[in-house]
Design a protein around this motif. Structure first.
Motif, PDB file in Angstrom:
ATOM      1  N   ASP A 188       0.737  -1.087  -0.094  1.00  0.00           N
ATOM      2  CA  ASP A 188      -0.077   0.034   0.070  1.00  0.00           C
ATOM      3  C   ASP A 188       0.837   1.289   0.051  1.00  0.00           C
ATOM      4  N   GLU A 189       2.023   1.179   0.547  1.00  0.00           N
ATOM      5  CA  GLU A 189       2.869   2.133   0.696  1.00  0.00           C
ATOM      6  C   GLU A 189       3.466   2.844  -0.762  1.00  0.00           C
ATOM      7  N   GLN A 249       0.304   4.105  -2.920  1.00  0.00           N
ATOM      8  CA  GLN A 249      -0.015   5.496  -2.552  1.00  0.00           C
ATOM      9  C   GLN A 249       1.114   6.558  -3.309  1.00  0.00           C
ATOM     10  N   GLU A 250       2.362   6.096  -3.390  1.00  0.00           N
ATOM     11  CA  GLU A 250       3.338   6.652  -3.745  1.00  0.00           C
ATOM     12  C   GLU A 250       3.248   6.943  -5.344  1.00  0.00           C
ATOM     13  N   ARG A 302       0.159   6.595  -6.638  1.00  0.00           N
ATOM     14  CA  ARG A 302      -1.013   7.361  -7.148  1.00  0.00           C
ATOM     15  C   ARG A 302      -0.522   8.855  -6.858  1.00  0.00           C
ATOM     16  N   GLY A 303       0.278   9.271  -6.138  1.00  0.00           N
ATOM     17  CA  GLY A 303       0.525  10.759  -5.703  1.00  0.00           C
ATOM     18  C   GLY A 303       1.108  11.229  -6.947  1.00  0.00           C
ATOM     19  N   ASN A 308      -5.209   3.994 -11.041  1.00  0.00           N
ATOM     20  CA  ASN A 308      -6.393   3.898 -10.548  1.00  0.00           C
ATOM     21  C   ASN A 308      -7.427   3.273 -11.440  1.00  0.00           C
ATOM     22  N   GLU A 342      -7.512   7.634  -2.687  1.00  0.00           N
ATOM     23  CA  GLU A 342      -7.379   7.414  -1.349  1.00  0.00           C
ATOM     24  C   GLU A 342      -7.939   5.850  -0.861  1.00  0.00           C
TER      25      GLU A 342
END
Length: 387
Positions: free
Chosen positions: A39-40, A43-44, A46-47, A89, A121
């Motif tokens: 998940d880290e 999210q990286e 997706r950022g 996503n 998110e």
């Protein structure tokens, strides 16, 4: 509301630049494991996608959704890396869940369950398949054994589920259970202590965050406003999701096989054997030629089915045909890429080996080839009898 094909092409070009230029560099990241990216890492990535303006590119501002035909270009671009769909996503099961919620959820449900998915998110899981040892639903959803019992203004759900993609780390769940009125879909906030992951299965694919889990649901309490649609409409609503989801799988893996073929071609042009480049050996050159044919046929099959879905029909038959044709073609492509590259093709030095594993699993996911053929054969019989 949908977006024009022309807009889809522009969005796809942006996604392709991002996937090739940014995401591909993460394909050897240490945060990639047997059960998918952490998940880290999700999210990286997706950022970075958010900063590049390509996060959730199939759903634009205001909730407008790309047409299926336009989505074909965008999701193929995302699939050029196994990490691409996760990064921007459009990965399963989130993409299919977003589509379903966008079509049938109430405005309150959209704000609570859909918005966090669209923003990137949160991740989600679709709880339908059940363990074979329990005699539960798999390819035959009529065997559904998870039970939902009305309790005051809400429901209590009990059962077990299997092969639940992304259950670990999911914040939104869609659970199919048997109520008195029939199969029903429930929206669930996760994590919940009543939804317990028994184990994460070791499978040959490794691109989806959270892997594929066996889950026990024990006295899960949901409120009445968490029913998606109305009780008894579960199978009907699942079809709203399943036909497009089959096709978007095809789109993403077409991108992956396009990239694998690029890698195999570059290898065959450069690699020397028996006095000439591999590409000049007929056995190798013909395999790459067959890849081009299969890639184009897969693309055309996807576009044909997308056009059918864009008319507003469910497209159950067409999506079954496309899923069989495309998954089998992509399997041939991935297999040839491995063969062309020899020892390098079975190593982790490139993504070719992973694409082969992922596409092999795809021949089963969202309905095995044989189940779709069986369903098509039943239609042939009905048509022949004029039913």
């Amino acid at each position: 509301m949908s977006i024009s094909q022309e807009s889809g092409e522009a969005i796809a070009a942006d996604v392709e630049r991002f996937v090739r230029g940014t995401v591909a560099a993460y394909e050897k990241d240490a945060r990639l494991g047997a059960h998918g990216p952490s998940d880290e890492l999700v999210q990286e990535l997706r950022g970075l996608a958010r900063a590049a303006g390509v996060l959730t590119p199939h759903i634009r501002h205001g909730g407008a959704h790309l047409s299926h035909r336009a989505s074909a270009k965008v999701l193929r671009a995302a699939g050029l890396s196994p990490l691409g769909p996760v990064a921007v996503n459009v990965m399963a099961p989130d993409e299919g869940n977003m589509y379903l919620l966008g079509k049938v959820a109430s405005e309150e449900q959209k704000a609570r369950f859909l918005a966090p998915l669209v923003s990137g998110e949160a991740r989600s899981a679709f709880f339908m398949t059940e363990p074979a040892e329990d005699g539960g639903a798999g390819s035959d959803p009529s065997l559904l054994s998870t039970i939902a019992t009305e309790d005051g203004n809400g429901w209590v759900i009990n059962g077990r589920k299997a092969f639940i993609t992304g259950a670990i780390g999911a914040r939104v769940g869609i659970v199919m259970a048997k109520a008195a009125a029939g199969a029903t879909l429930f929206l669930v906030d996760l994590p919940d202590p009543a939804v317990r992951v028994e184990r994460v299965l070791d499978t040959i694919d490794s691109s989806m965050p959270g892997g594929h889990a066996v889950v026990a649901i024990e006295n899960l309490r949901v409120e009445g406003d968490q029913v998606l649609g109305v009780p008894g409409d579960g199978f009907k609503l699942a079809q709203v999701r399943l036909a497009p989801a089959r096709l978007t799988h095809c789109m993403r893996w077409l991108g992956a096989c396009t990239r694998a073929n690029e890698i195999a071609t570059a290898y065959a042009v450069k690699r020397q054997a028996f006095g000439k480049p591999l590409i000049d050996h007929e056995g190798v050159g013909f395999m790459l030629a067959e890849n081009l044919i299969d890639l184009k046929q897969a693309e055309l099959m996807i576009d044909w089915c997308a056009d059918v879905l864009d008319t507003g029909v469910l497209g159950t038959v067409e999506s079954s045909m496309a899923k069989v044709a495309v998954s089998e073609a992509l399997m041939r492509i991935a297999d040839r890429c491995v063969q062309v590259m020899g020892g390098t093709g079975v190593s982790g030095d490139t993504i070719v080996e992973q694409v082969f594993r992922e596409v092999r699993a795809f021949r089963i996911y969202d309905g095995p080839t044989e189940v779709h053929k069986w369903s098509l054969a039943k239609k042939i019989k009905r048509d022949a009898h004029g039913a």
